[in-house]
Design a protein around this motif. Structure first.
Motif, PDB file in Angstrom:
ATOM      1  N   ILE A  19       0.845  -1.239  -0.119  1.00  0.00           N
ATOM      2  CA  ILE A  19      -0.022   0.061   0.186  1.00  0.00           C
ATOM      3  C   ILE A  19       1.116   1.425  -0.151  1.00  0.00           C
ATOM      4  O   ILE A  19       0.459   2.369  -0.574  1.00  0.00           O
ATOM      5  CB  ILE A  19      -1.063  -0.009   1.304  1.00  0.00           C
ATOM      6  CG1 ILE A  19      -2.182  -1.154   0.942  1.00  0.00           C
ATOM      7  CG2 ILE A  19      -1.788   1.353   1.484  1.00  0.00           C
ATOM      8  CD1 ILE A  19      -2.800  -1.070   2.105  1.00  0.00           C
ATOM      9  N   ILE A  20       2.026   1.254   0.763  1.00  0.00           N
ATOM     10  CA  ILE A  20       2.796   2.344   0.783  1.00  0.00           C
ATOM     11  C   ILE A  20       3.488   2.586  -0.580  1.00  0.00           C
ATOM     12  O   ILE A  20       3.687   3.789  -1.046  1.00  0.00           O
ATOM     13  CB  ILE A  20       4.061   2.233   1.913  1.00  0.00           C
ATOM     14  CG1 ILE A  20       3.183   2.288   3.300  1.00  0.00           C
ATOM     15  CG2 ILE A  20       5.117   3.241   1.752  1.00  0.00           C
ATOM     16  CD1 ILE A  20       4.338   2.009   4.477  1.00  0.00           C
ATOM     17  N   MET A  21       3.874   1.368  -1.234  1.00  0.00           N
ATOM     18  CA  MET A  21       4.475   1.481  -2.542  1.00  0.00           C
ATOM     19  C   MET A  21       3.550   2.086  -3.477  1.00  0.00           C
ATOM     20  O   MET A  21       3.822   2.938  -4.410  1.00  0.00           O
ATOM     21  CB  MET A  21       4.895   0.167  -2.923  1.00  0.00           C
ATOM     22  CG  MET A  21       6.425  -0.247  -2.194  1.00  0.00           C
ATOM     23  SD  MET A  21       6.747  -1.853  -2.689  1.00  0.00           S
ATOM     24  CE  MET A  21       6.843  -1.612  -4.475  1.00  0.00           C
ATOM     25  N   LEU A  22       2.158   1.543  -3.476  1.00  0.00           N
ATOM     26  CA  LEU A  22       1.151   2.109  -4.320  1.00  0.00           C
ATOM     27  C   LEU A  22       1.002   3.726  -4.028  1.00  0.00           C
ATOM     28  O   LEU A  22       0.932   4.286  -5.215  1.00  0.00           O
ATOM     29  CB  LEU A  22      -0.145   1.285  -4.159  1.00  0.00           C
ATOM     30  CG  LEU A  22      -1.274   1.728  -4.891  1.00  0.00           C
ATOM     31  CD1 LEU A  22      -1.204   1.599  -6.315  1.00  0.00           C
ATOM     32  CD2 LEU A  22      -2.668   0.824  -4.359  1.00  0.00           C
ATOM     33  N   ILE A  23       0.708   4.182  -3.071  1.00  0.00           N
ATOM     34  CA  ILE A  23       0.380   5.562  -2.712  1.00  0.00           C
ATOM     35  C   ILE A  23       1.486   6.542  -3.230  1.00  0.00           C
ATOM     36  O   ILE A  23       1.062   7.615  -3.535  1.00  0.00           O
ATOM     37  CB  ILE A  23      -0.187   5.840  -1.390  1.00  0.00           C
ATOM     38  CG1 ILE A  23       0.684   5.507  -0.421  1.00  0.00           C
ATOM     39  CG2 ILE A  23      -1.437   4.934  -1.211  1.00  0.00           C
ATOM     40  CD1 ILE A  23       0.131   5.810   1.201  1.00  0.00           C
ATOM     41  N   MET A  60      11.593  12.089  -0.677  1.00  0.00           N
ATOM     42  CA  MET A  60      11.482  11.325   0.682  1.00  0.00           C
ATOM     43  C   MET A  60      10.728  10.029   0.520  1.00  0.00           C
ATOM     44  O   MET A  60      10.871   8.986   1.128  1.00  0.00           O
ATOM     45  CB  MET A  60      10.939  12.368   1.826  1.00  0.00           C
ATOM     46  CG  MET A  60      10.688  11.659   3.208  1.00  0.00           C
ATOM     47  SD  MET A  60      10.198  12.806   4.319  1.00  0.00           S
ATOM     48  CE  MET A  60       8.503  13.050   3.950  1.00  0.00           C
ATOM     49  N   TYR A  61       9.790  10.256  -0.376  1.00  0.00           N
ATOM     50  CA  TYR A  61       8.581   9.146  -0.637  1.00  0.00           C
ATOM     51  C   TYR A  61       9.310   8.203  -1.685  1.00  0.00           C
ATOM     52  O   TYR A  61       8.614   7.141  -1.566  1.00  0.00           O
ATOM     53  CB  TYR A  61       7.228   9.426  -0.634  1.00  0.00           C
ATOM     54  CG  TYR A  61       6.715  10.385   0.354  1.00  0.00           C
ATOM     55  CD1 TYR A  61       6.445   9.731   1.428  1.00  0.00           C
ATOM     56  CD2 TYR A  61       6.705  11.911   0.339  1.00  0.00           C
ATOM     57  CE1 TYR A  61       5.920  10.710   2.819  1.00  0.00           C
ATOM     58  CE2 TYR A  61       5.995  12.696   1.358  1.00  0.00           C
ATOM     59  CZ  TYR A  61       5.802  11.833   2.506  1.00  0.00           C
ATOM     60  OH  TYR A  61       5.368  12.531   3.455  1.00  0.00           O
ATOM     61  N   PHE A  62      10.174   8.768  -2.384  1.00  0.00           N
ATOM     62  CA  PHE A  62      10.693   7.674  -3.380  1.00  0.00           C
ATOM     63  C   PHE A  62      11.594   6.665  -2.560  1.00  0.00           C
ATOM     64  O   PHE A  62      11.544   5.445  -2.957  1.00  0.00           O
ATOM     65  CB  PHE A  62      11.622   8.675  -4.491  1.00  0.00           C
ATOM     66  CG  PHE A  62      12.373   7.675  -5.417  1.00  0.00           C
ATOM     67  CD1 PHE A  62      11.986   7.010  -6.475  1.00  0.00           C
ATOM     68  CD2 PHE A  62      13.834   7.752  -5.132  1.00  0.00           C
ATOM     69  CE1 PHE A  62      12.754   6.372  -7.065  1.00  0.00           C
ATOM     70  CE2 PHE A  62      14.628   6.863  -5.862  1.00  0.00           C
ATOM     71  CZ  PHE A  62      14.062   6.395  -6.699  1.00  0.00           C
ATOM     72  N   PHE A  63      12.286   7.215  -1.593  1.00  0.00           N
ATOM     73  CA  PHE A  63      13.352   6.341  -0.809  1.00  0.00           C
ATOM     74  C   PHE A  63      12.508   5.472  -0.046  1.00  0.00           C
ATOM     75  O   PHE A  63      12.781   4.280   0.311  1.00  0.00           O
ATOM     76  CB  PHE A  63      14.080   7.106  -0.092  1.00  0.00           C
ATOM     77  CG  PHE A  63      15.418   7.978  -0.768  1.00  0.00           C
ATOM     78  CD1 PHE A  63      15.824   7.566  -1.775  1.00  0.00           C
ATOM     79  CD2 PHE A  63      15.457   9.490  -0.732  1.00  0.00           C
ATOM     80  CE1 PHE A  63      16.846   8.246  -2.522  1.00  0.00           C
ATOM     81  CE2 PHE A  63      16.465  10.133  -1.338  1.00  0.00           C
ATOM     82  CZ  PHE A  63      16.960   9.641  -2.373  1.00  0.00           C
ATOM     83  N   LEU A  64      11.374   6.013   0.563  1.00  0.00           N
ATOM     84  CA  LEU A  64      10.382   5.366   1.416  1.00  0.00           C
ATOM     85  C   LEU A  64       9.752   4.123   0.511  1.00  0.00           C
ATOM     86  O   LEU A  64       9.750   2.934   0.811  1.00  0.00           O
ATOM     87  CB  LEU A  64       9.225   5.994   2.102  1.00  0.00           C
ATOM     88  CG  LEU A  64       7.950   5.500   2.780  1.00  0.00           C
ATOM     89  CD1 LEU A  64       9.080   4.625   3.936  1.00  0.00           C
ATOM     90  CD2 LEU A  64       7.141   6.240   3.511  1.00  0.00           C
ATOM     91  N   SER A  65       9.304   4.363  -0.798  1.00  0.00           N
ATOM     92  CA  SER A  65       8.986   3.277  -1.641  1.00  0.00           C
ATOM     93  C   SER A  65       9.867   2.309  -1.971  1.00  0.00           C
ATOM     94  O   SER A  65       9.653   0.905  -1.734  1.00  0.00           O
ATOM     95  CB  SER A  65       8.519   3.724  -2.955  1.00  0.00           C
ATOM     96  OG  SER A  65       7.997   3.056  -3.725  1.00  0.00           O
TER      97      SER A  65
END
Length: 326
Positions: A56-60, A71-76
């Motif tokens: 779900i994190i990867m999707l959003i 930041m969210y690219f690295f989190l994905s």
């Protein structure tokens, strides 16, 4: 009376006492046979939860326009590595719990060990890159779009893989080049370095030395980099005149700091602590913590403590409800 063995007798004894091990037996949780099925259900539920939450994190982070930031690219990428990391260990453990047999071929054990170390090392490096991203965003905000552009982000992730793969491959080859004879029972639920070295018949000094060196390079040095980065980040946050700005800056960093403490704490105890001071049971419990529980906690930590992800999740839920009613 003193008995003298002939050459043939000595050869026979030597060959039979140094029988080459071709497979290992993962003892896992065989010491609690009455809990096998309960553990199977718990670990299966945990595994599915990790897959779903990280997916779900990867999707959003890939679909929500407001999350198209470094930041969210690295989190994905971190979530992707988490999925791979648990997939290397938990499915095998579930099979062993179901069949109540822990036999694993030597080659499969080597492959599992290689991916466990590789993916674990990637998590440490990605946490370091994420700390650098936060440092640039807070300490040098005017140059942030230029310094952390999409090309640089991809290059940083690629550099992490390039750094870790040859080191891990060499470590795995070195460990499985050792002679394994006698007992083939690993008191663990997956092939890990400490229990494997205990079964080796040869001199493991070089292996232990290389493990400590790798631990310093991939655990301690990145950890020091993170500490320095967050030291400067905190200093800059405290200089902000707006209370709201300070609160927002702390909220974006706090979840990352919690994950860093959990990861580095357990890894340092497991791989940097002298093996004489670490029992097999404590080593297994620590491994259970950082291979299963931490990957389960990470999505929860990032979700509950991040308003942007919470908002994105609500948007996704709203879209799904619309499609469901259509």
């Amino acid at each position: 009376m003193e008995f003298v063995l002939s050459t043939d007798e000595k050869k026979f004894i030597t060959e039979n006492s140094n029988t080459t091990v071709t497979e290992f037996v993962l003892l896992g949780f065989s010491d609690v046979p009455h809990l096998q099925w309960m553990l199977f259900g718990i670990f299966l539920l945990i595994y599915l939860s990790i897959l779903i939450c990280n997916s779900i994190i990867m999707l959003i982070t890939r679909t929500d326009p407001s999350l198209q930031t470094p930041m969210y690219f690295f989190l994905s990428n971190f979530s992707f590595v988490e999925i791979c990391y648990v997939t290397v260990t938990i499915p095998r453990m579930l099979i062993d719990l179901y069949t109540q047999k822990g036999t694993i071929p030597l080659l499969s054990c080597a492959v599992q060990l290689c991916f466990v170390i590789m993916l674990g090392g990637m998590e440490f490096l990605l946490l370091t890159v994420m700390a650098y991203d936060r440092y640039v965003a807070i300490c040098n905000p005017l140059h942030y779009p230029l310094v952390m552009n999409s090309k640089v982000c991809v290059q940083l992730v690629a550099a992490c893989w390039i750094c870790i793969i040859p080191v891990v491959t060499g470590q795995t080859y070195q460990i499985f080049s050792l002679p394994y004879c006698g007992s083939n029972k690993i008191n663990h639920f997956f092939c890990d370095i400490p229990p494997l070295l205990k079964l080796a018949c040869g001199d493991t000094f070089v292996n232990n030395l290389s493990i400590y060196v790798a631990s310093v390079v991939f655990i301690m040095v990145p950890f020091l980099f993170i500490i320095v980065s967050y030291g400067k980040i905190i200093c800059n946050i405290l200089k902000l005149s707006s209370a709201g700005g300070r609160s927002k800056a702390f909220s974006t960093c706090s979840s990352h700091l919690i994950v860093v403490v959990l990861f580095y704490g357990t890894a340092t105890i497991t791989y940097a602590q002298p093996k004489a001071h670490q029992s097999e049971t404590s080593g297994r419990l620590l491994s259970l913590f950082y291979t299963i529980l931490i990957p389960l906690l990470n999505p929860i930590i990032y979700t509950l403590r991040n308003k942007d992800i919470t908002v994105a999740l609500r948007k996704l839920q709203a879209k799904l409800s619309i499609y469901g009613n259509a």
